[in-house]
Design a protein around this motif. Structure first.
Motif, PDB file in Angstrom:
ATOM      1  N   UNK A   1       0.822  -1.140  -0.054  1.00  0.00           N
ATOM      2  CA  UNK A   1      -0.024   0.032   0.037  1.00  0.00           C
ATOM      3  C   UNK A   1       0.820   1.242   0.076  1.00  0.00           C
ATOM      4  N   UNK A   2       1.951   1.322   0.804  1.00  0.00           N
ATOM      5  CA  UNK A   2       2.785   2.419   0.943  1.00  0.00           C
ATOM      6  C   UNK A   2       3.552   2.681  -0.476  1.00  0.00           C
ATOM      7  N   UNK A   3       4.078   1.670  -0.896  1.00  0.00           N
ATOM      8  CA  UNK A   3       4.716   1.940  -2.208  1.00  0.00           C
ATOM      9  C   UNK A   3       3.856   2.134  -3.299  1.00  0.00           C
ATOM     10  N   UNK A   4       2.823   1.434  -3.633  1.00  0.00           N
ATOM     11  CA  UNK A   4       1.617   2.026  -4.566  1.00  0.00           C
ATOM     12  C   UNK A   4       0.981   3.337  -4.156  1.00  0.00           C
ATOM     13  N   UNK A   5       0.406   3.491  -3.121  1.00  0.00           N
ATOM     14  CA  UNK A   5      -0.466   4.529  -2.991  1.00  0.00           C
ATOM     15  C   UNK A   5       0.248   6.030  -2.536  1.00  0.00           C
ATOM     16  N   UNK A   6       1.477   5.724  -1.701  1.00  0.00           N
ATOM     17  CA  UNK A   6       2.108   6.958  -1.153  1.00  0.00           C
ATOM     18  C   UNK A   6       2.995   7.390  -2.301  1.00  0.00           C
ATOM     19  N   UNK A   7       3.795   6.520  -2.644  1.00  0.00           N
ATOM     20  CA  UNK A   7       4.761   6.678  -3.833  1.00  0.00           C
ATOM     21  C   UNK A   7       4.520   6.595  -5.089  1.00  0.00           C
ATOM     22  N   UNK A   8       3.614   5.847  -5.310  1.00  0.00           N
ATOM     23  CA  UNK A   8       3.068   5.831  -6.917  1.00  0.00           C
ATOM     24  C   UNK A   8       3.646   4.499  -7.856  1.00  0.00           C
ATOM     25  N   UNK A   9       4.271   3.845  -7.091  1.00  0.00           N
ATOM     26  CA  UNK A   9       4.797   2.578  -7.917  1.00  0.00           C
ATOM     27  C   UNK A   9       3.844   1.916  -8.501  1.00  0.00           C
ATOM     28  N   UNK A  10       4.222   1.218  -9.520  1.00  0.00           N
ATOM     29  CA  UNK A  10       3.262   0.240 -10.440  1.00  0.00           C
ATOM     30  C   UNK A  10       3.373  -1.243  -9.743  1.00  0.00           C
ATOM     31  N   UNK A  11       2.359  -1.825  -9.257  1.00  0.00           N
ATOM     32  CA  UNK A  11       2.333  -3.174  -8.852  1.00  0.00           C
ATOM     33  C   UNK A  11       1.924  -4.241  -9.821  1.00  0.00           C
ATOM     34  N   UNK A  12       3.028  -5.170  -9.954  1.00  0.00           N
ATOM     35  CA  UNK A  12       2.442  -6.109 -11.033  1.00  0.00           C
ATOM     36  C   UNK A  12       2.008  -7.373 -10.459  1.00  0.00           C
ATOM     37  N   UNK A  13       2.681  -8.124  -9.643  1.00  0.00           N
ATOM     38  CA  UNK A  13       2.288  -9.331  -8.868  1.00  0.00           C
ATOM     39  C   UNK A  13       2.543  -9.458  -7.544  1.00  0.00           C
ATOM     40  N   UNK A  14       1.629 -10.130  -6.873  1.00  0.00           N
ATOM     41  CA  UNK A  14       2.141 -10.576  -5.288  1.00  0.00           C
ATOM     42  C   UNK A  14       1.883 -12.023  -5.183  1.00  0.00           C
ATOM     43  N   UNK A  15       2.485 -12.620  -4.128  1.00  0.00           N
ATOM     44  CA  UNK A  15       2.202 -13.712  -3.803  1.00  0.00           C
ATOM     45  C   UNK A  15       2.592 -13.919  -2.200  1.00  0.00           C
ATOM     46  N   UNK A  16       2.209 -15.077  -1.473  1.00  0.00           N
ATOM     47  CA  UNK A  16       2.488 -15.163  -0.098  1.00  0.00           C
ATOM     48  C   UNK A  16       3.347 -14.290   0.573  1.00  0.00           C
ATOM     49  N   UNK A  17       4.863 -14.474  -0.106  1.00  0.00           N
ATOM     50  CA  UNK A  17       5.753 -13.845   0.842  1.00  0.00           C
ATOM     51  C   UNK A  17       6.483 -12.815  -0.086  1.00  0.00           C
ATOM     52  N   UNK A  18       5.758 -11.920  -0.963  1.00  0.00           N
ATOM     53  CA  UNK A  18       6.351 -10.888  -1.595  1.00  0.00           C
ATOM     54  C   UNK A  18       5.596 -10.356  -2.874  1.00  0.00           C
ATOM     55  N   UNK A  19       6.345  -9.377  -3.501  1.00  0.00           N
ATOM     56  CA  UNK A  19       5.609  -8.541  -4.617  1.00  0.00           C
ATOM     57  C   UNK A  19       6.537  -8.011  -5.616  1.00  0.00           C
ATOM     58  N   UNK A  20       6.288  -7.940  -6.706  1.00  0.00           N
ATOM     59  CA  UNK A  20       7.138  -7.299  -7.663  1.00  0.00           C
ATOM     60  C   UNK A  20       6.098  -5.895  -8.177  1.00  0.00           C
ATOM     61  N   UNK A  21       7.096  -4.670  -7.975  1.00  0.00           N
ATOM     62  CA  UNK A  21       6.802  -3.537  -8.514  1.00  0.00           C
ATOM     63  C   UNK A  21       7.571  -3.000  -9.377  1.00  0.00           C
ATOM     64  N   UNK A  22       7.081  -1.710  -9.962  1.00  0.00           N
ATOM     65  CA  UNK A  22       8.136  -1.104 -10.994  1.00  0.00           C
ATOM     66  C   UNK A  22       7.994   0.421 -10.584  1.00  0.00           C
ATOM     67  N   UNK A  23       9.015   1.234 -10.830  1.00  0.00           N
ATOM     68  CA  UNK A  23       8.935   2.556 -10.921  1.00  0.00           C
ATOM     69  C   UNK A  23       9.900   3.163 -11.892  1.00  0.00           C
ATOM     70  N   UNK A  24       9.314   3.497 -12.847  1.00  0.00           N
ATOM     71  CA  UNK A  24      10.292   3.814 -14.264  1.00  0.00           C
ATOM     72  C   UNK A  24      10.677   2.594 -14.849  1.00  0.00           C
ATOM     73  N   UNK A  25      11.676   2.582 -14.996  1.00  0.00           N
ATOM     74  CA  UNK A  25      12.291   1.180 -15.650  1.00  0.00           C
ATOM     75  C   UNK A  25      12.894   0.339 -14.519  1.00  0.00           C
ATOM     76  N   UNK A  26      12.818   0.821 -13.200  1.00  0.00           N
ATOM     77  CA  UNK A  26      13.323  -0.061 -12.260  1.00  0.00           C
ATOM     78  C   UNK A  26      12.363  -1.201 -11.537  1.00  0.00           C
ATOM     79  N   UNK A  27      12.978  -2.306 -11.528  1.00  0.00           N
ATOM     80  CA  UNK A  27      12.217  -3.568 -10.912  1.00  0.00           C
ATOM     81  C   UNK A  27      12.559  -3.450  -9.390  1.00  0.00           C
ATOM     82  N   UNK A  28      11.422  -3.412  -8.697  1.00  0.00           N
ATOM     83  CA  UNK A  28      11.308  -3.312  -7.187  1.00  0.00           C
ATOM     84  C   UNK A  28      10.769  -4.225  -6.607  1.00  0.00           C
TER      85      UNK A  28
END
Length: 132
Positions: free
Chosen positions: A20-47
């Motif tokens: 929620x923080x990285x998506x809503x507060x900082x505006x990152x794009x979320x791609x997938x999540x699973x039990x123990x993690x999530x992949x997001x991106x900001x610009x070309x950076x994979x986070x």
């Protein structure tokens, strides 16, 4: 030969809260999540967020994210007004907002570049600065 930065992974204690923080507060794009993690991106950076026990850090280590100078002030006001903790005041070239994420990871939102930083060092060098 190393080509550049591939991705950043940080340990988070509460995956949903951090997502929620990285998506809503900082505006990152979320791609997938699973039990123990999530992949997001900001610009070309994979986070990546990885559910784990974050260890406290007391040093200057931090991750800095780029922002357009014209967007900096409005973004900084919005983030600070949301209650995010500021961990340092900017004293260097360029606009910077130093904040903590929900697990205390030190982040910086910065408008500037290596080029602009190096130019500023020509007139205001750090103590002991040596050009390589």
């Amino acid at each position: 030969m190393i080509l550049g930065l591939n991705h950043i992974t940080i340990a988070v204690s509460d995956l949903e809260r951090s997502l929620k923080f990285y998506r809503e507060t900082l505006g990152f794009t979320a791609h997938v999540k699973w039990d123990n993690g999530a992949y997001l991106s900001v610009g070309e950076l994979w986070f990546c967020l990885s559910h784990d026990d974050p260890c406290p850090k007391n040093d200057y280590t931090h991750v800095a994210f780029d922002i357009e100078p014209k967007e900096f002030e409005a973004f900084a006001k919005r983030v600070v007004s949301s209650g995010v903790e500021v961990w340092k005041q900017n004293k260097s070239e360029g606009q910077s907002l130093y904040i903590l994420d929900p697990d205390g990871h030190k982040l910086e939102i910065h408008s500037g570049s290596l080029k602009s930083r190096l130019e500023s060092l020509r007139t205001k060098p750090y103590s002991g600065l040596v050009w390589l």
